[in-house]
Design a protein around this motif. Structure first.
Motif, mmCIF file in Angstrom:
data_model
loop_
_atom_site.group_PDB
_atom_site.id
_atom_site.type_symbol
_atom_site.label_atom_id
_atom_site.label_comp_id
_atom_site.label_asym_id
_atom_site.label_seq_id
_atom_site.Cartn_x
_atom_site.Cartn_y
_atom_site.Cartn_z
ATOM 1 N N UNK A 1 0.838 -1.199 0.000
ATOM 2 C CA UNK A 1 0.000 0.000 0.000
ATOM 3 C C UNK A 1 0.869 1.243 0.000
ATOM 4 N N UNK A 2 0.224 2.384 -0.272
ATOM 5 C CA UNK A 2 0.990 3.629 -0.315
ATOM 6 C C UNK A 2 0.149 4.803 0.130
ATOM 7 N N UNK B 1 1.378 14.286 2.595
ATOM 8 C CA UNK B 1 1.187 14.316 4.050
ATOM 9 C C UNK B 1 0.350 15.539 4.422
ATOM 10 N N UNK B 2 -0.990 15.376 4.451
ATOM 11 C CA UNK B 2 -1.836 16.504 4.839
ATOM 12 C C UNK B 2 -2.102 16.601 6.344
ATOM 13 N N UNK B 3 -1.501 15.732 7.121
ATOM 14 C CA UNK B 3 -1.673 15.829 8.570
ATOM 15 C C UNK B 3 -1.570 14.487 9.261
ATOM 16 N N UNK B 4 -1.437 14.579 10.580
ATOM 17 C CA UNK B 4 -1.199 13.403 11.406
ATOM 18 C C UNK B 4 -2.354 12.399 11.364
ATOM 19 N N UNK B 5 -3.604 12.881 11.494
ATOM 20 C CA UNK B 5 -4.767 11.973 11.514
ATOM 21 C C UNK B 5 -4.890 11.231 10.190
ATOM 22 N N UNK B 6 -4.697 11.929 9.096
ATOM 23 C CA UNK B 6 -4.753 11.314 7.771
ATOM 24 C C UNK B 6 -3.698 10.222 7.648
ATOM 25 N N UNK B 7 -2.492 10.533 8.047
ATOM 26 C CA UNK B 7 -1.388 9.580 7.929
ATOM 27 C C UNK B 7 -1.665 8.315 8.731
ATOM 28 N N UNK C 1 -4.456 7.154 9.958
ATOM 29 C CA UNK C 1 -5.650 6.451 9.481
ATOM 30 C C UNK C 1 -5.344 5.567 8.276
ATOM 31 N N UNK C 2 -4.684 6.136 7.287
ATOM 32 C CA UNK C 2 -4.352 5.354 6.101
ATOM 33 C C UNK C 2 -3.305 4.279 6.385
ATOM 34 N N UNK C 3 -2.339 4.598 7.192
ATOM 35 C CA UNK C 3 -1.320 3.605 7.520
ATOM 36 C C UNK C 3 -1.930 2.429 8.278
ATOM 37 N N UNK C 4 -2.853 2.710 9.185
ATOM 38 C CA UNK C 4 -3.538 1.630 9.904
ATOM 39 C C UNK C 4 -4.319 0.740 8.944
ATOM 40 N N UNK C 5 -4.968 1.337 7.926
ATOM 41 C CA UNK C 5 -5.676 0.540 6.917
ATOM 42 C C UNK C 5 -4.720 -0.371 6.155
ATOM 43 N N UNK C 6 -3.574 0.172 5.771
ATOM 44 C CA UNK C 6 -2.586 -0.622 5.028
ATOM 45 C C UNK C 6 -2.057 -1.758 5.895
ATOM 46 N N UNK C 7 -1.743 -1.461 7.149
ATOM 47 C CA UNK C 7 -1.207 -2.481 8.052
ATOM 48 C C UNK C 7 -2.269 -3.551 8.336
#
Length: 143
Positions: free
Chosen positions: A118-119, A123-129, A131-137
């Motif tokens: 995933x990718x 980087x528009x902010x901490x919550x966005x990062x 959230x998406x990283x948790x989905x990928x993991x």
């Protein structure tokens, strides 16, 4: 040498031999249990990693470094998917030949065995990062 001495030695030798075999068996059990434990958890913590493609002078990279960069390794996600930083100006390693082209910085790519899982582009902010990283993991752990 008297017979009683020989008998005592034999009894003592038998006792030591039985005790040593028991200890040896216990040692082997502990050893193989540790191997099974490590193999089991090595599968859960595979060779996946988060590659951060960044460029010099990138203000969003600097913002990520301020907000997340210093704490990332200490998080559970950081332990599961360790971070590796790559300058976009550098030639990409052969191990990443299957990663699609990187155009924007920062771009975060989760890879396992050279394959992209995933990718996150930008980087528009901490919550966005997170959230998406948790989905990928979660997708990675669901395999």
């Amino acid at each position: 040498m008297s017979l009683s001495n020989g008998v005592r030695r034999t009894v003592f030798s038998d006792f030591c031999l039985k005790r040593c075999n028991r200890n040896r068996a216990l040692a082997w059990f502990v050893y193989f249990s540790a191997v099974v434990f490590l193999v089991h958890f090595a599968k859960g913590t595979s060779a996946a990693e988060l590659i951060m493609f960044e460029s010099r002078g990138c203000e969003y990279c600097a913002l990520w470094n301020e907000e997340i960069g210093e704490i990332y390794a200490e998080t559970k996600t950081g332990e599961t998917v360790p971070l590796r930083r790559v300058q976009m100006e550098e030639k990409l390693s052969e191990e990443w030949r299957n990663i699609k082209s990187i155009r924007y910085s920062p771009t975060f790519v989760v890879i396992e065995d050279g394959r992209e899982i995933g990718r996150i582009t930008g980087y528009p902010g901490e919550a966005f990062f997170w959230g998406y990283l948790d989905e990928i993991v979660a997708k990675f752990n669901g395999r």
